[in-house]
Write an enzyme that holds these catalytic residues in place. Structure first.
Site, short mmCIF file in Angstrom:
data_model
loop_
_atom_site.label_atom_id
_atom_site.label_comp_id
_atom_site.label_asym_id
_atom_site.label_seq_id
_atom_site.Cartn_x
_atom_site.Cartn_y
_atom_site.Cartn_z
N ASP A 51 0.85 -1.19 0.00
CA ASP A 51 0.00 0.00 0.00
C ASP A 51 0.89 1.24 0.00
O ASP A 51 1.42 1.63 1.04
CB ASP A 51 -0.90 0.02 1.24
CG ASP A 51 -1.82 1.23 1.22
OD1 ASP A 51 -2.78 1.22 0.42
OD2 ASP A 51 -1.57 2.19 1.97
N TYR A 56 3.50 9.70 0.87
CA TYR A 56 4.37 9.07 1.87
C TYR A 56 5.84 9.43 1.62
O TYR A 56 6.70 9.17 2.47
CB TYR A 56 4.17 7.55 1.92
CG TYR A 56 2.75 7.12 2.26
CD1 TYR A 56 1.85 7.99 2.87
CD2 TYR A 56 2.30 5.84 1.96
CE1 TYR A 56 0.55 7.60 3.16
CE2 TYR A 56 0.99 5.43 2.26
CZ TYR A 56 0.12 6.32 2.85
OH TYR A 56 -1.17 5.94 3.14
N LYS A 84 -1.62 6.18 -4.71
CA LYS A 84 -2.77 7.09 -4.52
C LYS A 84 -2.42 8.49 -4.99
O LYS A 84 -1.27 8.94 -4.82
CB LYS A 84 -3.14 7.17 -3.03
CG LYS A 84 -3.17 5.84 -2.31
CD LYS A 84 -3.62 5.98 -0.85
CE LYS A 84 -3.47 4.67 -0.10
NZ LYS A 84 -2.16 4.49 0.53
N1 LIG Z 1 -5.78 5.77 2.91
C1 LIG Z 1 -5.44 6.49 3.95
O1 LIG Z 1 -5.85 7.65 4.12
C2 LIG Z 1 -4.51 5.91 4.99
C3 LIG Z 1 -4.41 6.52 6.25
C4 LIG Z 1 -3.57 5.96 7.20
C5 LIG Z 1 -2.83 4.82 6.91
N2 LIG Z 1 -2.90 4.25 5.64
C6 LIG Z 1 -2.11 3.04 5.30
O2 LIG Z 1 -2.30 2.07 6.32
C7 LIG Z 1 -1.04 1.61 6.78
C8 LIG Z 1 -1.14 1.14 8.22
O3 LIG Z 1 -1.55 2.16 9.10
P1 LIG Z 1 -0.63 2.68 10.28
O4 LIG Z 1 0.79 2.55 9.90
O5 LIG Z 1 -1.10 4.03 10.68
O6 LIG Z 1 -1.02 1.74 11.53
P2 LIG Z 1 -0.98 0.20 11.93
O7 LIG Z 1 -0.59 -0.66 10.80
O8 LIG Z 1 -2.28 -0.03 12.63
O9 LIG Z 1 0.16 0.19 13.05
C9 LIG Z 1 1.52 0.22 12.73
C10 LIG Z 1 2.32 0.18 14.04
O10 LIG Z 1 2.13 -1.09 14.67
C11 LIG Z 1 3.39 -1.67 15.02
N3 LIG Z 1 3.29 -3.12 14.75
C12 LIG Z 1 3.07 -3.71 13.56
N4 LIG Z 1 3.03 -5.05 13.68
C13 LIG Z 1 3.24 -5.32 15.00
C14 LIG Z 1 3.33 -6.52 15.75
N5 LIG Z 1 3.17 -7.72 15.18
N6 LIG Z 1 3.58 -6.41 17.07
C15 LIG Z 1 3.73 -5.21 17.66
N7 LIG Z 1 3.66 -4.03 17.01
C16 LIG Z 1 3.41 -4.08 15.68
C17 LIG Z 1 4.39 -1.01 14.10
O11 LIG Z 1 5.64 -0.90 14.73
P3 LIG Z 1 6.98 -1.65 14.15
O12 LIG Z 1 7.35 -0.95 12.86
O13 LIG Z 1 7.95 -1.45 15.25
O14 LIG Z 1 6.59 -3.09 13.94
C18 LIG Z 1 3.80 0.38 13.86
O15 LIG Z 1 4.20 1.28 14.87
C19 LIG Z 1 -0.13 2.82 6.55
O16 LIG Z 1 1.24 2.48 6.57
C20 LIG Z 1 -0.61 3.27 5.19
O17 LIG Z 1 -0.06 2.45 4.17
C21 LIG Z 1 -3.75 4.78 4.70
#
Ligand SMILES: NC(=O)c1ccc[n+]([C@@H]2O[C@H](COP(=O)([O-])OP(=O)(O)OC[C@H]3O[C@@H](n4cnc5c(N)ncnc54)[C@H](OP(=O)(O)O)[C@@H]3O)[C@@H](O)[C@H]2O)c1
Length: 330
Positions: A51, A56, A84
């Site tokens: 994604d 980004y 996107k």
């Molecule tokens: N379309 C949109 O408007 C939009 C908005 C927001 C996000 N997104 C997309 O969604 C993706 C994910 O969202 P997000 O990054 O905000 O949040 P997320 O995936 O809910 O959380 C990521 C966090 O969780 C930790 N983590 C991941 N796997 C883990 C595990 N197995 N155990 C413990 N901790 C873990 C990671 O740390 P570590 O790196 O230390 O593992 C990171 O700090 C984004 O990267 C982006 O691609 C899209």
């Protein structure tokens, strides 16, 4: 890990999309080279869905990582790559897509999304209090002009599919009515404390696959994106207890629930242990029906990504962006 084990979603076009992807938004905590290293490691570990987004700021580094994995024998057609168009390029979709393709060093994208249905510019990393003088409400005619360019990307072969992100039921109703090429996915915030049942059911009933962002509740998001009312999914007693019983991390419980419920989570991680665990957990030991029901019951309607920077007039609340009364706010 054998990527054949990863569940797939069949889109209305017949195409298959892996039901878990790697998020690539490094935000304040992961630099572009760190995200690119994770992309390479994750693909080698079995991930086939990425994604990405121009905003980004790391697509060029990710492109170099992709070149690296292709040189090791991974084929382009084995990957599902999403990007996107950012809010300030709604009038320039084709150029924006070409730029992402050049950065990612790809000939085509599997999915191209309109990142937000609001067109105003704001600088990356700005405070949630920042307001743009150009901010406007959702104007359907304007959105459809952007959507026509999105449809053109499919004709040109630059994107195999197109989709939306951060939409609501009333906005999507209009798009589904007027689109020549229907959105194949809607990317939306989805985690145990924010299940969006009405929008989730609506998109699925209309043949649009829900992609779930912040699937773990985005525990690493910057301070500026937090409010005192936000809750923490991976600290919820129900999630913690299921994780304890199964001797896994609460993050994995969130991801198992997501895939089994029918959405496609895109967890972010640059930690090899975590991104491997995240992929593996959706291929092994599914949650029981009782566990699925217990998680369904902990929805808190807690939206984390509120979108405040899109507010277009004084004295508005961020809820107005999300059409809470079923009508598009003007
Ligand atoms: N379309 C949109 O408007 C939009 C908005 C927001 C996000 N997104 C997309 O969604 C993706 C994910 O969202 P997000 O990054 O905000 O949040 P997320 O995936 O809910 O959380 C990521 C966090 O969780 C930790 N983590 C991941 N796997 C883990 C595990 N197995 N155990 C413990 N901790 C873990 C990671 O740390 P570590 O790196 O230390 O593992 C990171 O700090 C984004 O990267 C982006 O691609 C899209």
């Amino acid at each position: 890990m054998a990527n054949e084990l990863v569940p797939q979603r069949r889109l209305y076009t017949g195409a298959l999309m892996p039901a878990i992807g790697l998020g690539t938004f490094g935000s304040d905590h992961a630099t572009p080279p760190e995200v690119a290293a994770a992309v390479k490691g994750a693909i080698l570990a079995g991930y086939r869905h990425l994604d990405c987004a121009s905003v980004y700021g790391n697509e060029d580094c990710i492109g170099a990582a992709l070149e690296g994995v292709f040189s090791l024998g991974i084929r382009r057609e084995d990957l599902w790559v999403t990007s996107k168009v950012w809010n300030d390029r709604h009038g320039d979709v084709i150029a924006s897509c070409r730029k992402s393709l050049a950065d990612l060093r790809l000939e085509y994208l599997d999915m191209y999304l309109v990142h937000w249905p609001f067109p105003n510019f704001h600088p990356p990393g700005c405070s949630v209090d920042a307001r743009s003088p150009d901010a406007r409400p959702y104007i359907h005619e304007d959105f459809m002009k952007t959507w026509r360019s999105m449809e053109r990307l499919v004709e040109l072969g630059l994107a195999r599919h197109i989709g939306t992100s951060n939409m609501t039921v009333p906005k999507l109703k209009l798009v589904l009515r007027d689109a020549a090429v229907k959105p194949a996915v809607n990317e939306m915030e989805l985690h145990p404390h924010f299940q969006q049942p009405a929008l989730f059911d609506f998109v699925r009933a209309n043949g649009v696959e829900p992609i779930g962002y912040c699937p773990i509740g985005s525990p690493g998001r910057p301070e500026r994106d937090r409010t005192p009312a936000d809750t923490v999914d991976i600290e919820d007693p129900v999630i913690v207890e299921i994780a304890r019983r199964r001797a896994i991390h609460p993050a994995e419980v969130c991801l198992k629930w997501a895939v089994q419920r029918g959405q496609t989570p895109i967890p972010f991680s640059t930690n090899p242990r975590n991104y491997l665990a995240n992929l593996r957990c959706v291929t092994t030991d599914p949650l029981t029906e009782a566990e699925m029901r217990a998680i369904a019951a902990i929805d808190r309607n807690c939206r984390l990504i509120k979108g405040q920077v899109f507010l277009w007039k004084e004295n508005q609340s961020w809820e107005d962006l999300w059409d809470p009364d079923g009508e598009i706010k003007a």
